[in-house]
Write a protein that holds these residues in place. Structure first.
Motif, PDB file in Angstrom:
ATOM      1  N   MET A 161       0.855  -1.190   0.000  1.00 58.02           N
ATOM      2  CA  MET A 161       0.000   0.000   0.000  1.00 58.02           C
ATOM      3  C   MET A 161       0.889   1.237   0.000  1.00 58.02           C
ATOM      4  SD  MET A 161      -2.499   1.230   3.082  1.00 58.02           S
ATOM      5  CE  MET A 161      -3.884   0.193   2.744  1.00 58.02           C
ATOM      6  N   ILE A 162       0.606   2.165  -0.904  1.00 58.84           N
ATOM      7  CA  ILE A 162       1.331   3.441  -0.867  1.00 58.84           C
ATOM      8  C   ILE A 162       0.556   4.367   0.047  1.00 58.84           C
ATOM      9  CG2 ILE A 162       2.118   5.452  -2.208  1.00 58.84           C
ATOM     10  CD1 ILE A 162       3.722   2.854  -2.738  1.00 58.84           C
ATOM     11  N   SER A 163       1.287   4.938   1.016  1.00 57.35           N
ATOM     12  CA  SER A 163       0.624   5.760   2.019  1.00 57.35           C
ATOM     13  C   SER A 163       1.124   7.199   1.925  1.00 57.35           C
ATOM     14  CB  SER A 163       0.924   5.152   3.390  1.00 57.35           C
ATOM     15  OG  SER A 163       0.574   6.062   4.374  1.00 57.35           O
ATOM     16  N   LEU A 164       0.183   8.117   1.860  1.00 64.10           N
ATOM     17  CA  LEU A 164       0.529   9.539   1.765  1.00 64.10           C
ATOM     18  C   LEU A 164      -0.008  10.240   3.011  1.00 64.10           C
ATOM     19  CD1 LEU A 164       1.600  11.902  -0.054  1.00 64.10           C
ATOM     20  CD2 LEU A 164      -0.717  12.080  -0.966  1.00 64.10           C
ATOM     21  N   ILE A 165       0.922  10.762   3.813  1.00 71.27           N
ATOM     22  CA  ILE A 165       0.518  11.474   5.033  1.00 71.27           C
ATOM     23  C   ILE A 165       0.722  12.965   4.791  1.00 71.27           C
ATOM     24  CG2 ILE A 165       0.924  11.778   7.510  1.00 71.27           C
ATOM     25  CD1 ILE A 165       2.023   8.914   7.514  1.00 71.27           C
ATOM     26  N   VAL A 166      -0.390  13.694   4.805  1.00 73.27           N
ATOM     27  CA  VAL A 166      -0.327  15.121   4.476  1.00 73.27           C
ATOM     28  C   VAL A 166      -1.058  15.921   5.552  1.00 73.27           C
ATOM     29  CG1 VAL A 166       0.085  15.173   1.982  1.00 73.27           C
ATOM     30  CG2 VAL A 166      -2.181  14.537   2.791  1.00 73.27           C
ATOM     31  N   SER A 167      -0.279  16.655   6.346  1.00 73.78           N
ATOM     32  CA  SER A 167      -0.907  17.402   7.442  1.00 73.78           C
ATOM     33  C   SER A 167      -0.273  18.773   7.564  1.00 73.78           C
ATOM     34  CB  SER A 167      -0.751  16.609   8.741  1.00 73.78           C
ATOM     35  OG  SER A 167       0.585  16.652   9.153  1.00 73.78           O
ATOM     36  N   ILE A 172       4.626  13.122   3.983  1.00 76.07           N
ATOM     37  CA  ILE A 172       5.445  11.906   3.932  1.00 76.07           C
ATOM     38  C   ILE A 172       4.810  10.922   2.961  1.00 76.07           C
ATOM     39  CG2 ILE A 172       6.294   9.916   5.274  1.00 76.07           C
ATOM     40  CD1 ILE A 172       6.195  11.684   7.784  1.00 76.07           C
ATOM     41  N   LEU A 173       5.653  10.345   2.114  1.00 78.88           N
ATOM     42  CA  LEU A 173       5.186   9.287   1.211  1.00 78.88           C
ATOM     43  C   LEU A 173       5.929   8.008   1.599  1.00 78.88           C
ATOM     44  CD1 LEU A 173       3.364   8.875  -1.332  1.00 78.88           C
ATOM     45  CD2 LEU A 173       5.410   9.144  -2.697  1.00 78.88           C
ATOM     46  N   GLY A 174       5.191   6.911   1.723  1.00 80.87           N
ATOM     47  CA  GLY A 174       5.850   5.666   2.109  1.00 80.87           C
ATOM     48  C   GLY A 174       5.101   4.467   1.588  1.00 80.87           C
ATOM     49  N   VAL A 175       5.690   3.308   1.840  1.00 81.57           N
ATOM     50  CA  VAL A 175       5.041   2.074   1.395  1.00 81.57           C
ATOM     51  C   VAL A 175       4.877   1.141   2.592  1.00 81.57           C
ATOM     52  CG1 VAL A 175       7.274   1.151   0.557  1.00 81.57           C
ATOM     53  CG2 VAL A 175       5.147   0.156  -0.275  1.00 81.57           C
ATOM     54  N   PHE A 182       6.537  -0.398   7.544  1.00 77.31           N
ATOM     55  CA  PHE A 182       6.439   0.861   6.802  1.00 77.31           C
ATOM     56  C   PHE A 182       7.826   1.302   6.383  1.00 77.31           C
ATOM     57  CE2 PHE A 182       6.590   5.541   6.683  1.00 77.31           C
ATOM     58  CZ  PHE A 182       5.596   5.792   5.752  1.00 77.31           C
ATOM     59  N   LYS A 183       7.948   1.662   5.108  1.00 80.72           N
ATOM     60  CA  LYS A 183       9.228   2.200   4.626  1.00 80.72           C
ATOM     61  C   LYS A 183       8.971   3.592   4.087  1.00 80.72           C
ATOM     62  CE  LYS A 183      12.596   1.430   1.012  1.00 80.72           C
ATOM     63  NZ  LYS A 183      12.733   0.804  -0.284  1.00 80.72           N
ATOM     64  N   LYS A 184       9.692   4.560   4.664  1.00 77.69           N
ATOM     65  CA  LYS A 184       9.511   5.925   4.177  1.00 77.69           C
ATOM     66  C   LYS A 184      10.238   6.078   2.845  1.00 77.69           C
ATOM     67  CE  LYS A 184      10.106   9.389   7.162  1.00 77.69           C
ATOM     68  NZ  LYS A 184      10.909  10.341   7.931  1.00 77.69           N
ATOM     69  N   LEU A 185       9.541   6.627   1.850  1.00 79.35           N
ATOM     70  CA  LEU A 185      10.167   6.831   0.539  1.00 79.35           C
ATOM     71  C   LEU A 185      10.666   8.264   0.393  1.00 79.35           C
ATOM     72  CD1 LEU A 185       7.556   4.963  -1.704  1.00 79.35           C
ATOM     73  CD2 LEU A 185       9.722   4.092  -0.821  1.00 79.35           C
ATOM     74  N   ASN A 245      12.884  11.415  -7.237  1.00 82.93           N
ATOM     75  CA  ASN A 245      12.894  10.941  -5.847  1.00 82.93           C
ATOM     76  C   ASN A 245      11.484  11.126  -5.320  1.00 82.93           C
ATOM     77  OD1 ASN A 245      12.506  13.663  -5.216  1.00 82.93           O
ATOM     78  ND2 ASN A 245      14.702  14.023  -5.065  1.00 82.93           N
ATOM     79  N   TYR A 246      11.271  10.846  -4.040  1.00 87.48           N
ATOM     80  CA  TYR A 246       9.925  10.970  -3.485  1.00 87.48           C
ATOM     81  C   TYR A 246       9.836  12.105  -2.460  1.00 87.48           C
ATOM     82  CZ  TYR A 246       8.954   6.663  -5.955  1.00 87.48           C
ATOM     83  OH  TYR A 246       8.777   5.740  -6.942  1.00 87.48           O
ATOM     84  N   ASP A 247      10.755  13.069  -2.616  1.00 87.32           N
ATOM     85  CA  ASP A 247      10.739  14.201  -1.687  1.00 87.32           C
ATOM     86  C   ASP A 247       9.883  15.346  -2.234  1.00 87.32           C
ATOM     87  OD1 ASP A 247      12.302  12.991   0.230  1.00 87.32           O
ATOM     88  OD2 ASP A 247      14.171  13.570  -0.772  1.00 87.32           O
ATOM     89  N   PHE A 248       9.564  16.262  -1.327  1.00 86.74           N
ATOM     90  CA  PHE A 248       8.729  17.408  -1.685  1.00 86.74           C
ATOM     91  C   PHE A 248       9.355  18.688  -1.134  1.00 86.74           C
ATOM     92  CE2 PHE A 248       6.145  13.651  -0.891  1.00 86.74           C
ATOM     93  CZ  PHE A 248       5.432  13.543  -2.086  1.00 86.74           C
ATOM     94  N   SER A 249       8.890  19.825  -1.656  1.00 84.88           N
ATOM     95  CA  SER A 249       9.326  21.119  -1.139  1.00 84.88           C
ATOM     96  C   SER A 249       8.184  22.104  -1.376  1.00 84.88           C
ATOM     97  CB  SER A 249      10.590  21.564  -1.889  1.00 84.88           C
ATOM     98  OG  SER A 249      10.775  22.947  -1.699  1.00 84.88           O
ATOM     99  N   TYR A 250       7.785  22.806  -0.340  1.00 86.23           N
ATOM    100  CA  TYR A 250       6.637  23.710  -0.504  1.00 86.23           C
ATOM    101  C   TYR A 250       6.942  25.178  -0.206  1.00 86.23           C
ATOM    102  CZ  TYR A 250       3.362  20.101  -1.709  1.00 86.23           C
ATOM    103  OH  TYR A 250       2.703  19.117  -2.401  1.00 86.23           O
ATOM    104  N   SER A 251       8.175  25.485   0.255  1.00 86.55           N
ATOM    105  CA  SER A 251       8.393  26.888   0.608  1.00 86.55           C
ATOM    106  C   SER A 251       8.480  27.758  -0.643  1.00 86.55           C
ATOM    107  CB  SER A 251       9.606  27.041   1.517  1.00 86.55           C
ATOM    108  OG  SER A 251      10.769  26.921   0.774  1.00 86.55           O
ATOM    109  N   GLY A 252       8.994  27.207  -1.757  1.00 89.51           N
ATOM    110  CA  GLY A 252       9.095  27.974  -3.013  1.00 89.51           C
ATOM    111  C   GLY A 252       7.730  28.302  -3.587  1.00 89.51           C
ATOM    112  N   LEU A 253       6.796  27.396  -3.434  1.00 86.08           N
ATOM    113  CA  LEU A 253       5.442  27.625  -3.957  1.00 86.08           C
ATOM    114  C   LEU A 253       4.774  28.787  -3.206  1.00 86.08           C
ATOM    115  CD1 LEU A 253       2.929  26.943  -5.615  1.00 86.08           C
ATOM    116  CD2 LEU A 253       2.469  25.049  -4.060  1.00 86.08           C
ATOM    117  N   LYS A 254       4.960  28.784  -1.901  1.00 84.65           N
ATOM    118  CA  LYS A 254       4.410  29.882  -1.074  1.00 84.65           C
ATOM    119  C   LYS A 254       5.021  31.219  -1.513  1.00 84.65           C
ATOM    120  CE  LYS A 254       6.814  30.753   2.275  1.00 84.65           C
ATOM    121  NZ  LYS A 254       7.741  30.301   3.303  1.00 84.65           N
ATOM    122  N   THR A 255       6.354  31.226  -1.742  1.00 87.99           N
ATOM    123  CA  THR A 255       7.032  32.457  -2.165  1.00 87.99           C
ATOM    124  C   THR A 255       6.534  32.897  -3.545  1.00 87.99           C
ATOM    125  OG1 THR A 255       8.916  31.652  -0.923  1.00 87.99           O
ATOM    126  CG2 THR A 255       9.316  33.524  -2.358  1.00 87.99           C
TER     127      THR A 255
END
Ligand code: KG4
Ligand code: ZN
Length: 382
Positions: A161-167, A172-175, A182-185, A245-255
């Motif tokens: 199961m691919i799990s997406l935790i968004v709060s 966090i994206l993991g499997v 659970f393995k964090k991707l 990769n499975y990383d994210f970045s949101y500070s640039g979007l806000k800017t």
């Protein structure tokens, strides 16, 4: 067993009583697909949103004060429940992290008092990881209904199961190979997606918490009804979308939203119309979710996933649910999958912080003999 759980990690004070059972199966093959039978008997959430709203975010000292005030009031309501009255509780659990440490301590102190004075130390008291709560929240269904009456129990295959935790604090994206593994991707390298919604909402002069307000405003945009690829007319970036990769970045979007608003203000020198604001909200939301959906679907392909689950406050977004639902029903060209895969979402009330999910997290910690010290740990991770 009956699990009593306490959650005070941020700005919701919550207690829950949950019945959790184990399907008896001696077969090791079955234990790989172990799913507990979960039924929420009572879940009370007291939100402090109105108290923190004037400050544009959660104020830890106010959160602590409110938790101290609310915990005994909620407990009083639990005392009327026959299972609590008869002390038929088998496990007591409390969130120990991550979260705001002064807020976490209020829950831990209250749990210790209940453990000692009401339950006379006859039952175990275990610490729970708040993120495990969001991770396992897909097991929760409407109050009083067991998840075994819910379709997921009938599924032949749920894992991987691919799990997406968004709060508000995590992305966090993991499997999950099975419920215990659970393995964090990947995860965010800076702001969490919910935090980004809250910050952009402030730029748009919308009150805290920003996610639901942005979603509502975006529905009024003319783009909301446009076809999939025309949904974000204001071009905002979706950072890291092309990185493998499975990383994210949101500070640039806000800017990017900040600069766009600044430029628009100078160019027009007038107050922005509600319609324009709605278009910006819809475009921002589209850019924020595009990268979540893209990476989730890539993980589905790479790990041959049978299902996707989402959890955390942002999982309450109807638009994010719609996008992922749409993707899981599409022919999977990139992923080369059998179709469709299962997309499992908790009911809205279990996306935002709540103690019912902590009951499951505490139960799993107890079952797997994971001992979190009963101390606030603000940076506990998965
Ligand atoms: O899980 P949660 O209650 O608290 C944390 O553990 O952080 O999540 C709260 C976050 C806030 O940032 C809020 O703006 C966001 O969830 N949120 C949403 C929506 N509803 C709540 N974000 C986007 N769209 C929504 N509909
Ligand atoms: Zn949370």
């Amino acid at each position: 067993m009956h699990v009593l759980a306490i959650e005070t990690s941020c700005d919701e004070t919550s207690l829950a009583l949950v019945e959790i059972g184990q399907r008896s199966s001696a077969s090791p093959a079955r234990s790989q697909t172990f799913l507990p039978n979960v039924k929420v008997l009572k879940n009370i959430v007291s939100s402090q949103v109105k108290i923190h709203a004037p400050f544009g975010g959660v104020v830890p000292s106010l959160a602590k004060r409110e938790h101290i005030k609310n915990l005994p009031l909620i407990w009083k309501q639990f005392l009327k429940h026959p299972i609590i009255k008869k002390k038929k509780v088998d496990l007591l659990t409390v969130t120990v992290g991550p979260g705001l440490e002064p807020a976490l301590w209020t829950g831990i102190t209250f749990a210790k008092e209940l453990h000692e004075n009401y339950f006379e130390k006859r039952i175990p008291l275990v610490g729970a990881n708040h993120l495990h709560g969001h991770l396992y929240s897909f097991l929760l269904t409407q109050k009083g209904i067991s998840n075994f009456q819910f379709p997921i129990s009938n599924q032949k295959k749920l894992f991987p199961m691919i799990s997406l935790i968004v709060s508000g604090g995590h992305t966090i994206l993991g499997v999950l190979k099975n419920l215990n593994s659970f393995k964090k991707l990947g995860e965010t390298k800076d702001d969490a997606v919910g935090e980004c919604f809250d910050k952009v909402a402030r730029l748009l002069e919308l009150p805290y918490p920003g996610g639901p307000k942005i979603e509502k405003l975006a529905q009024k945009s003319s783009f909301a009804k446009a076809t999939e690829d025309k949904r974000e007319r204001v071009q905002f970036p979706s950072p890291m979308i092309h990185q493998k990769n499975y990383d994210f970045s949101y500070s640039g979007l806000k800017t990017a939203v900040l600069y766009y608003l600044r430029d628009a203000k100078y160019a027009n020198n007038t107050r922005m119309s509600r319609k324009k604001k709605a278009d910006i909200a819809a475009s921002f939301q589209g850019a924020a979710f595009k990268v979540l959906v893209k990476k989730t679907m890539r993980a589905v392909g790479e790990y041959g996933a049978e299902s996707i689950s989402i959890g955390g406050g942002v999982a309450a977004s109807k638009e994010l649910r719609r996008l992922l639902n749409h993707e899981t029903r599409l022919p999977q060209t990139e992923a080369k999958l059998r179709n469709p895969i299962q997309f499992i979402v908790p009911p809205f009330e279990y996306c935002m912080d709540n103690a019912a999910m902590i009951a499951v997290a505490g139960y799993m910690a107890h079952k797997n003999k994971i001992q979190h010290p009963l101390k606030a740990n603000g940076i506990l991770n998965l």
